[in-house]
Design a protein around this motif. Structure first.
Motif: not given
Length: 469
Positions: A399-406
């Motif tokens: 549910a959280g966020t980080g730069p995984m898409y990049a």
């Protein structure tokens, strides 16, 4: 070295690793306050080089330096396979200081826990992973595969400069799979992992009404910036918690049936959640008739993180504020674009007559999900089962966020996030901690996972080749 031998060696090394971790935790590496960055970078580099790792400090593209680490496969290892670890050396601000029971940057062990800012997020995980490497280096034949590290220093402020480093140094960080930065046990002591992450559009809305604060009596004829901002915010989400911004849901990718099935089977104890946070009202999903597990993984959110205006000190001050600001974060799901969300919010405010409210983006990141059934995801899950003695909880995304898409876009690799936290780690709050037992088990898991990594990736390559035949 089998699991029993690994566990024995880990137990022998944990006191030394904890001393290293304590040294690391003493650096007040708060990226939001530009604090202790050079000293922390030097310490991380030294930790890797003590173990024979090759390092590079990348600082040519702006922002806090990015650290590259490389440990080659041993003489009996598979040098054709590479695992990448992603970590960050920056931490959240420690405030409010008066809620800490021990000094935030003086690591303290009590009741089987290590308390300090950064213990769980994310310094403990980096030391655990380096300890796993140290143990495998001691075995006959050494490391079973190549291991790379990317350790950045801006994760806690949204990784604003990371993507250019990934693009420029794509070959340097190339790998077959990635272990992400975090993970923890839940309130029922089950190790919980994720194979993806939500995105974010973090915005600041500002309403300016005058050049100075005024006596509140002039509210008879002068508009109030705070009221106007509150009224604008109220047009964006209703009391049923439905997001009303036109275009907000554009582009959302429908989860697969497999992902839906996995989420339906995730554990969720609303009474335990209520106790953990001391909730005063029912979950908002109850009124909407939505499964909270589906909301957590598949639904975007819009949250007012803070409002600032006028006088908020002790006692009374009769003031009409000149300005009001609100911080709003939107957690996004695959298919949503943070720049599109920003544009939609701006157009929504104009459409509703709030052309005097400005909006700027502080942090924009897209969501990412790995293939849930990738052999690497299966391998991490199965080795966790061996170490922790139960079926791990693996969600399609956090549910959280980080730069995984990049990472996923630049490096094209499966990603699983797991770590040494626990349900009470309080990662962004006072009295952050890890438990010593979880730290020890996390080291064993990483060592065991690395031991079988090449074989797991061979399974993937063989299945891919047979599928293309």
């Amino acid at each position: 070295m089998d699991q029993e031998q690994l566990a024995k060696r880990v137990k022998e090394l944990v006191p030394q690793s904890l001393e290293t971790l304590k040294e690391y935790l003493r650096f007040p590496t708060v990226s939001a306050q530009h604090s202790a960055i050079p000293e922390t970078v030097a310490f991380v580099v030294a930790m890797m080089e003590r173990l024979g790792g090759e390092t590079r400090v990348l600082d040519d593209l702006g922002g806090n330096p990015v650290i590259y680490g490389f440990f080659p496969a041993g003489s009996n290892g598979d040098s054709s396979k590479t695992l990448l670890f992603y970590n960050h050396y920056d931490v959240q601000p420690p405030e409010p200081f008066d809620e800490w029971e021990t000094p935030p940057f003086e690591p303290t062990v009590a009741e089987g826990k290590l308390f300090a800012r950064g213990a769980a997020d994310n310094k403990g995980d980096l030391v655990a992973r380096l300890t796993a490497i140290q143990i495998l280096q001691e075995t006959e034949g050494g490391l079973p595969c190549n291991v790379k590290f990317m350790v950045e220093g801006e994760e806690e402020i949204g990784s604003p400069n990371l993507e250019p480093y990934l693009r420029k140094y794509q070959e340097l960080f190339a790998a077959d799979a990635c272990i992400w930065e975090f993970g923890s046990k839940d309130d029922a002591e089950r190790i919980s992992m994720v194979a993806g992450i939500k995105g974010m559009a973090y915005m600041e809305l500002t309403c300016e009404g005058a050049e100075i604060d005024m006596h509140s009596s002039v509210g008879a004829y002068v508009d109030n910036a705070a009221w106007r901002l509150v009224q604008a915010l109220a047009t964006m989400k209703n009391k049923e918690n439905e997001i009303l911004v036109e275009g907000f849901y554009d582009g959302i990718l429908e989860p697969s049936e497999r992902e839906k099935q996995v989420v339906r089977e995730l554990p969720f104890d609303k009474e335990a959640i209520g106790r953990l946070y001391g909730l005063k009202r029912p979950l908002i999903t109850e009124a909407l008739g939505i499964d909270p597990r589906e909301a957590m993984v598949f639904h975007p959110t819009m949250t007012i993180c803070g409002i600032e205006s006028g006088y908020t000190g002790e006692g009374a001050k009769t003031v009409l504020p000149k300005r009001a600001k609100a911080k709003v974060d939107c957690r996004l799901v695959p298919g949503q674009d943070p720049e599109h969300i920003l544009d939609c919010v701006k157009k929504h405010l104009l459409r509703h007559g709030f052309d005097d409210i400005s909006v700027k983006m502080w942090n924009g990141q897209k969501a990412y999900r790995s293939d849930y059934d990738h052999p690497f995801v299966t391998h991490v899950r199965e080795t966790a089962r061996q170490v922790y003695g139960h079926e791990p909880i693996v969600a399609p995304n956090s549910a959280g966020t980080g730069p995984m898409y990049a990472f996923g876009e630049a490096l094209r690799l499966p990603i699983v996030s797991t770590g040494v936290g626990w349900a009470g780690s309080k990662a962004h709050a006072p009295n952050e901690s890890i438990r010593l037992q979880d730290f020890e088990q996390g080291i064993v898991h990483m060592a065991l996972m690395l031991s079988g990594f090449s074989q797991a990736m061979d399974t993937y390559l063989q299945s891919s080749q047979s599928g293309n035949a």
